[in-house]
Design a protein around this motif. Structure first.
Motif, mmCIF file in Angstrom:
data_model
loop_
_atom_site.group_PDB
_atom_site.id
_atom_site.type_symbol
_atom_site.label_atom_id
_atom_site.label_comp_id
_atom_site.label_asym_id
_atom_site.label_seq_id
_atom_site.Cartn_x
_atom_site.Cartn_y
_atom_site.Cartn_z
ATOM 1 N N TRP A 41 -0.406 3.370 -5.022
ATOM 2 C CA TRP A 41 -1.787 3.007 -4.716
ATOM 3 C C TRP A 41 -2.439 2.212 -5.839
ATOM 4 O O TRP A 41 -3.317 1.383 -5.586
ATOM 5 N N PRO A 78 -3.395 1.808 4.597
ATOM 6 C CA PRO A 78 -2.580 3.019 4.431
ATOM 7 C C PRO A 78 -1.316 2.988 5.282
ATOM 8 O O PRO A 78 -0.304 3.588 4.934
ATOM 9 N N GLY A 82 0.813 0.654 2.599
ATOM 10 C CA GLY A 82 1.038 1.896 1.883
ATOM 11 C C GLY A 82 2.437 2.440 2.116
ATOM 12 O O GLY A 82 3.157 2.800 1.176
ATOM 13 N N SER A 191 -7.793 2.031 -1.803
ATOM 14 C CA SER A 191 -6.635 2.225 -2.670
ATOM 15 C C SER A 191 -7.010 2.899 -3.980
ATOM 16 O O SER A 191 -6.288 3.770 -4.478
ATOM 17 N N LEU A 194 -7.532 6.661 -3.401
ATOM 18 C CA LEU A 194 -6.267 7.376 -3.308
ATOM 19 C C LEU A 194 -5.537 7.393 -4.645
ATOM 20 O O LEU A 194 -4.859 8.377 -4.988
ATOM 21 N N LEU A 197 -7.111 9.996 -6.767
ATOM 22 C CA LEU A 197 -6.864 11.320 -6.202
ATOM 23 C C LEU A 197 -5.415 11.764 -6.381
ATOM 24 O O LEU A 197 -5.148 12.932 -6.715
ATOM 25 N N LEU A 198 -4.480 10.832 -6.179
ATOM 26 C CA LEU A 198 -3.061 11.195 -6.160
ATOM 27 C C LEU A 198 -2.288 10.753 -7.395
ATOM 28 O O LEU A 198 -1.176 11.260 -7.639
#
Length: 292
Positions: A41, A78, A82, A191, A194, A197-198
């Motif tokens: 991302w 996504p 993604g 993006s 995410l 977050l990730l």
């Protein structure tokens, strides 16, 4: 449309098409290099930022089309991109992913059948059958057993690409470059959200990335998206899709040979056989409009 069908194909047009397919084929290498140094991302956020910054000054926003752009972006960002970046990051064979992505037209035919009652003829049904048989055979390649998740993600990415084709059907108020530009604008915050977050070590990965990593992501943005898709859109205005679409089957051929040379990926007779079946099926689908 008939005017485009009679338009002669000049040496210049063939040269442009050859360059576009080369750029798209090498894009799989660029993505692999990029996601080897950036999280997925983070790489996509950088890619979308580059595209938007370069195109926004020249591409007008299509007024009244926000809902369409949002829907398209949700499928592309996504979904297609993604999953494509994630599959390439985790695959043992980038070349196999490039072949699987060619199933996009097959999924678009299936979805058009479901949503628009666009009943496919015998050639398209045969192409669909061949394409999916080829992918099943490809999945049974022993060297892919450790990266089956990546192959399934590539298949889902192809589905999203087919879905995107259905979404833009009849969207004449949004140009291809406008879709590239403004879906990228919507993709930046998505993006980044995410990524934060990730992928907690965004700044660390950006500072540690080599020049090759940055060049890989930049290539995916400029060479593949802006130059490649921009030139493709121009070609679509000059020549019928029934002539152009079959030529895109050269892209996975370029990608497979390039990945074998650059990454020393294994290339078996099993892979060649499965890939030829997939490409033959997609060839039947793409030429079916020309001969009904």
């Amino acid at each position: 449309m008939t005017q485009n069908q009679d338009h002669p194909v000049s040496l210049r047009d063939y040269s442009i098409l050859g360059i576009v397919f080369l750029l798209w084929g090498l894009n799989y290498i660029a993505i692999k290099v990029g996601v080897s140094e950036f999280p997925v991302w983070t790489a996509l956020a950088i890619r979308f930022s580059i595209i938007f910054l370069l195109l926004a000054p020249f591409v007008r926003y299509p007024k009244g089309q926000f809902r369409s752009l949002l829907t398209i972006s949700l499928v592309l960002i996504p979904g297609h991109f993604g999953l494509l970046f994630w599959s390439i990051q985790h695959t043992a064979s980038v070349g196999a992913i490039s072949v699987i992505i060619q199933l996009g037209p097959a999924f678009s035919v299936l979805l058009a059948w479901i949503f628009f009652r666009d009943i496919p003829g015998i050639k398209r049904i045969s192409g669909l059958t061949l394409g999916f048989i080829g992918v099943v055979i490809l999945f049974y390649e022993p060297t892919f057993f450790d990266s089956m998740d990546a192959l399934l993600a590539g298949l889902a990415s192809a589905f999203c690409m087919g879905f995107y084709t259905i979404l833009i059907r009849g969207k004449t108020l949004i140009s291809p470059l406008a879709i590239i530009c403004w879906s990228s604008a919507l993709g930046i915050p998505f993006s980044l959200a995410l990524a934060f977050l990730l992928e907690p070590n965004i700044m660390v990965s950006m500072e540690a990335a080599s020049l090759n990593g940055w060049l890989g992501v930049t290539y995916a943005a400029i060479a593949s998206s802006i130059i490649g898709h921009g030139s493709w859109a121009w070609m679509l205005r000059r020549h019928p899709i029934s002539f152009l679409a079959p030529l895109t089957l050269s892209v996975p051929v370029i990608a497979v040979f390039a990945t074998v040379m650059v990454f020393d990926e294994p290339f078996t007779l099993h892979m060649a056989f499965a890939g030829l079946i997939v490409l033959a099926g997609m060839g039947l689908i793409t030429v079916s409009k020309a001969y009904k």
